[in-house]
Each structure stands twice: as C-alpha cells, then as structure tokens.
Design an enzyme around this catalytic site. Sequence first.
Site, mmCIF file in Angstrom:
data_model
loop_
_atom_site.group_PDB
_atom_site.id
_atom_site.type_symbol
_atom_site.label_atom_id
_atom_site.label_comp_id
_atom_site.label_asym_id
_atom_site.label_seq_id
_atom_site.Cartn_x
_atom_site.Cartn_y
_atom_site.Cartn_z
ATOM 1 N N HIS A 191 232.071 -10.545 -37.921
ATOM 2 C CA HIS A 191 232.914 -9.529 -38.571
ATOM 3 C C HIS A 191 233.718 -8.819 -37.486
ATOM 4 O O HIS A 191 233.137 -8.142 -36.641
ATOM 5 C CB HIS A 191 232.051 -8.519 -39.336
ATOM 6 C CG HIS A 191 231.277 -9.147 -40.455
ATOM 7 N ND1 HIS A 191 231.760 -9.223 -41.739
ATOM 8 C CD2 HIS A 191 230.066 -9.761 -40.474
ATOM 9 C CE1 HIS A 191 230.874 -9.833 -42.514
ATOM 10 N NE2 HIS A 191 229.836 -10.184 -41.769
ATOM 11 N N LEU A 192 235.039 -9.000 -37.532
ATOM 12 C CA LEU A 192 235.886 -8.360 -36.520
ATOM 13 C C LEU A 192 236.478 -7.042 -37.018
ATOM 14 O O LEU A 192 237.061 -6.290 -36.245
ATOM 15 C CB LEU A 192 237.005 -9.307 -36.066
ATOM 16 C CG LEU A 192 236.545 -10.542 -35.264
ATOM 17 C CD1 LEU A 192 237.738 -11.441 -34.944
ATOM 18 C CD2 LEU A 192 235.842 -10.131 -33.969
ATOM 19 N N ARG A 193 236.359 -6.777 -38.308
ATOM 20 C CA ARG A 193 236.693 -5.471 -38.924
ATOM 21 C C ARG A 193 238.176 -5.137 -38.999
ATOM 22 O O ARG A 193 238.540 -4.135 -39.597
ATOM 23 C CB ARG A 193 235.980 -4.317 -38.198
ATOM 24 C CG ARG A 193 234.471 -4.456 -38.093
ATOM 25 C CD ARG A 193 233.804 -4.515 -39.442
ATOM 26 N NE ARG A 193 232.350 -4.362 -39.360
ATOM 27 C CZ ARG A 193 231.513 -4.818 -40.266
ATOM 28 N NH1 ARG A 193 231.956 -5.445 -41.334
ATOM 29 N NH2 ARG A 193 230.221 -4.626 -40.135
ATOM 30 N N ASN A 244 235.789 -9.574 -45.187
ATOM 31 C CA ASN A 244 235.542 -8.263 -45.808
ATOM 32 C C ASN A 244 236.152 -7.111 -45.004
ATOM 33 O O ASN A 244 235.492 -6.179 -44.595
ATOM 34 C CB ASN A 244 234.036 -8.030 -46.060
ATOM 35 C CG ASN A 244 233.188 -8.059 -44.800
ATOM 36 O OD1 ASN A 244 233.602 -8.577 -43.770
ATOM 37 N ND2 ASN A 244 231.999 -7.489 -44.879
ATOM 38 N N HIS A 257 223.295 -16.769 -43.343
ATOM 39 C CA HIS A 257 222.142 -15.929 -42.947
ATOM 40 C C HIS A 257 220.855 -16.142 -43.758
ATOM 41 O O HIS A 257 220.409 -15.246 -44.479
ATOM 42 C CB HIS A 257 222.521 -14.445 -42.907
ATOM 43 C CG HIS A 257 223.394 -13.922 -44.020
ATOM 44 N ND1 HIS A 257 223.076 -14.081 -45.336
ATOM 45 C CD2 HIS A 257 224.557 -13.221 -43.987
ATOM 46 C CE1 HIS A 257 224.000 -13.502 -46.078
ATOM 47 N NE2 HIS A 257 224.915 -12.981 -45.281
ATOM 48 N N ASN A 313 221.494 -6.833 -43.910
ATOM 49 C CA ASN A 313 221.443 -7.515 -45.196
ATOM 50 C C ASN A 313 221.801 -8.991 -45.053
ATOM 51 O O ASN A 313 222.889 -9.290 -44.596
ATOM 52 C CB ASN A 313 222.429 -6.844 -46.163
ATOM 53 C CG ASN A 313 222.273 -7.384 -47.567
ATOM 54 O OD1 ASN A 313 221.219 -7.873 -47.946
ATOM 55 N ND2 ASN A 313 223.348 -7.321 -48.342
ATOM 56 N N ASP A 325 226.274 -13.251 -37.372
ATOM 57 C CA ASP A 325 226.555 -12.210 -38.369
ATOM 58 C C ASP A 325 226.837 -10.885 -37.660
ATOM 59 O O ASP A 325 226.394 -9.815 -38.111
ATOM 60 C CB ASP A 325 225.424 -12.058 -39.395
ATOM 61 C CG ASP A 325 225.881 -11.281 -40.626
ATOM 62 O OD1 ASP A 325 227.074 -10.918 -40.696
ATOM 63 O OD2 ASP A 325 225.044 -11.020 -41.516
HETATM 64 O O1 DOR Z 1 224.163 -6.641 -42.724
HETATM 65 C C1 DOR Z 1 225.246 -7.056 -43.134
HETATM 66 N N1 DOR Z 1 226.413 -6.538 -42.701
HETATM 67 N N2 DOR Z 1 225.244 -8.029 -44.066
HETATM 68 C C2 DOR Z 1 226.364 -8.415 -44.687
HETATM 69 O O2 DOR Z 1 226.298 -9.285 -45.521
HETATM 70 C C3 DOR Z 1 227.652 -7.751 -44.382
HETATM 71 C C4 DOR Z 1 227.637 -7.149 -43.040
HETATM 72 C C5 DOR Z 1 228.777 -6.199 -42.816
HETATM 73 O O3 DOR Z 1 229.919 -6.560 -43.101
HETATM 74 O O4 DOR Z 1 228.546 -5.101 -42.267
HETATM 75 ZN ZN ZN Z 2 228.208 -11.348 -42.597
#
Ligand code: DOR
Ligand code: ZN
Length: 436
Positions: free
Chosen positions: A75-77, A107, A245, A291, A318
């Site tokens: 996730h690079l945000r 996301n 995951h 998660n 992740d």
């Molecule tokens: O722990 C998590 N963080 N699980 C995910 O599925 C999404 C991720 C996030 O984007 O922060």
């Molecule tokens: Zn993820």
Amino acid sequence: MKILIKNGRIIDPSQDIDGIGEVFIENGKIRETTIVQKRRSTEARKVKTSELSNFRTIDASGCIVIPGLVDMHTHLREPGFEYKETIKTGTKAAARGGFTAVCCMPNTNPVNDTIAVTEFIIKKALQEGSCTVYPIGAITKSQKSEELAELEALKRSGCVAFSDDGRPVTNSLIMRHALEYSKIFDVPIISHCEDLYLSEGGVMNEGFVSTILGLRGIPKAAEEIMVARDLALCQLTGGKLHIAHVSTKGSVDLIRQAKERGINVTAETCPHYFSLTDESLVSYDTNFKVNPPVRTEKDVEAIKQGLKDGTIDVIATDHAPHHIDDKTKEFDAAAFGISGLETAFSLGLQLVEQGILNLKQLIINMSVTPSVIMRIPKGTLSSGSDADIAIINLEHSFVVDSSRFLSKGKNSPFNGWSLKGTVEKTISMGKVHDWT
Ligand code: DOR
Ligand code: ZN
C-alpha cells in the site's frame, strides 16, 4: 553507467545459479552473470578484461547477490493519504528492504478504478520512485462491490492485477464475472477474503486471548468462508485467482485441496502470519493490529507447512503504513496494518534458520514467483533483463528501530527485534541505492 558486482554469492533460482560470481550491468540492464568457478573450467566470460576499467566495481564479499525482491502486495497510499505514505517514501522503504518492484493496492483516495489514477501512479513512480511500481486496479468501482470497474481499460493503461484489497468483493456474481475476465485478460484477481458480517466489529483473532483481553474477535471462518467461495468460483470460471494474506490453517488446507484438484489458484502469506500469534496482543499495542489478524500457534505452524510444501506460493508484505495518529488510539479505534517493507526479508530469513525453507526457496517466494504470477519481467539476473538486484549480508544482525524506517509508517510490531540479514545495496534498473 557500467557496474560490476564481484566476490558475492550469486543466487538466481530463475537460472538455477548458486555460486561466487560476477554480475555486469550496462545501461540499466544485466549484461552478463557468471559463476567464477564454473567459468574457469567451462566457458569464458564475454566481458573482456580490457573493458573492466570502465566498470564501477561493487565488492559484494560476504554477501548474497540476488534478483531484487518483488512485493505483490504493497500500500503506497498515494493519491489521497500522503500523510501515511507517498510513492516516493514507500519506494524508498522498498529499496531499503531489498525490493526492486512493488505492486500497489488500489485502496487510495480516489480508488484506483480509473485510467487517470493508474496513469498518475505510473508517472509519479517514474519521476520519484526508487523502484518499479506496478499498479493494481480495483475490481469494483470505488471498491463498493456494486459494479465492475473498467477492467480492460485499466489493464491497457498498466494495471497488472485487480483487487478490492482492504475489502472483500461481497457480491459473488461480480466476483464470478471478475474471474471470467481474468481468464480472458490473463491477469490475477487478488482476493481479500473476509466475510464482513462475521468480522464486523472485530479487532483481533477470536479465541481464548480475545476473551481474556475483552476485545471483539474475528473468527477464522470469516476468512475461510470466502476462501472456499472464491475457490468454488475459480473452479466454475477457470479464472486466475490469487488469495491474499492467508492467515489460518483452514485456509491453507482449503488451498492445498484445491491445488490437488487442479484449480488455478495461487496464494500469499505475510511475515507477521508466520512470526506472531494473538498472544502478542496482551500488550494492547496497536502495532499488532492487522487485518486479517495474527492467529494462533497452530495456524503459524500450518502457514509454515504451507510455505514448505508449496501450497503458499509467495511471501508478500501487505505493507500498510499508517500515521501515528491513526495508531495511537484505543485498540478498537486504531487502524489495521503493519509497515512491512523494511523487515520482510529478515523475517523470511528466520524460516531458513528454522529449516522450513532453504535460501533458494525464500528467493523464489519473494522474487521469482510473484514476478511469474503478475507476469512482470522481474525476478531474474539473466542477460538482457532489468538490472534489479539486492546485495544482502546474511550474517549481519540489526535491531529493528522503526523510528528510523524510510517509510512514513513507523507502525511495526517488530520494533526492538534483533534480526539477521542487512540489505547493503539495492540496484533498481541499474541505479544504486545504499545507506552507508
Ligand atoms: O491490515 C490491513 N491494512 N489489512 C488490509 O486489508 C488493508 C490494510 C490497509 O490498507 O491499511
Ligand atoms: Zn493489503
């Protein structure tokens, strides 16, 4: 720029190479990789001795020289959550962790469900990135599970896979269609397996520890129900399914059985699922909140067994960086996620120390196989390929200090752990990154 890496132990599973040798880099590509002992007896090096003075030499004595790691789940945000991470900082963290390519989840805000966002990510990464970035497009518009995104257009603009990661695709018919398209486009559908009704309000694994701590649990069935559904849909469609995951023994068992039945599925786990159990949450430290949640010893053992026997194909990070304000909250309100890029390889190395994997298998799990699944031209030191290389000292130990991560996300449950394996240099498209 010409570079010669010498005296290192080259391990390139893609060519079945393991030995002391030399890698020659020219114009961002690998010109030649040779094993010295072999060469003396059989073949001659193609690069002439008279040329050597043109090469910048990197002495990799005592280190392994391997294809750069490839993370298929980062996730690079950016865009939207630049206060948590940016393409610039996230790819710096990747390089620091030995990664030369990352696939970034959609996301963001806006969600990567349009050509505009995909093109933005690719352009920004070319301008500011320290490694190659491959965008993953959303399966459904706004990740709402209501309507498929424009998968073909996204693929044409550079998406290498599709996922609604962070959320499941709740609508089974839409998931069916996505898998049908995955077959036509030959791109993986990466499934975040979670039954939202079962997991609602949960913040950790459901079991003895959650009861003791008084925290709402997420049962393993929340993951396994969706793994089972997606395997059934994969069988129905013949699509290309990748399970993200994996955290439970039940999921490992389901995937193993599906593979035995010839279903076209691949799977990943992450370092926290083979390194931690729910008992670590007794500290109420929100850095352990992720998660799916970290599970029990029995699950950890099954994940390790799944990696050993090939049921689980990939170790992905992740990498989920969060701002300290999102984590410094009561446990129920804190964000889910672990900043993982800068500790992943060393945690993987623990599996080698435990005799679960050998070094070659670890490199296959963290570089070769993710490249194959995502159909990206990485994970090899063969002549003509991108000069993407990690130089790692396996014997050096270090103490994890997340405050010094290059990622903006300092949220690591491994802070203070003593780990082996320091990334000395990462070379991405022929560009050298180091930290000395
Ligand atoms: O722990 C998590 N963080 N699980 C995910 O599925 C999404 C991720 C996030 O984007 O922060
Ligand atoms: Zn993820």
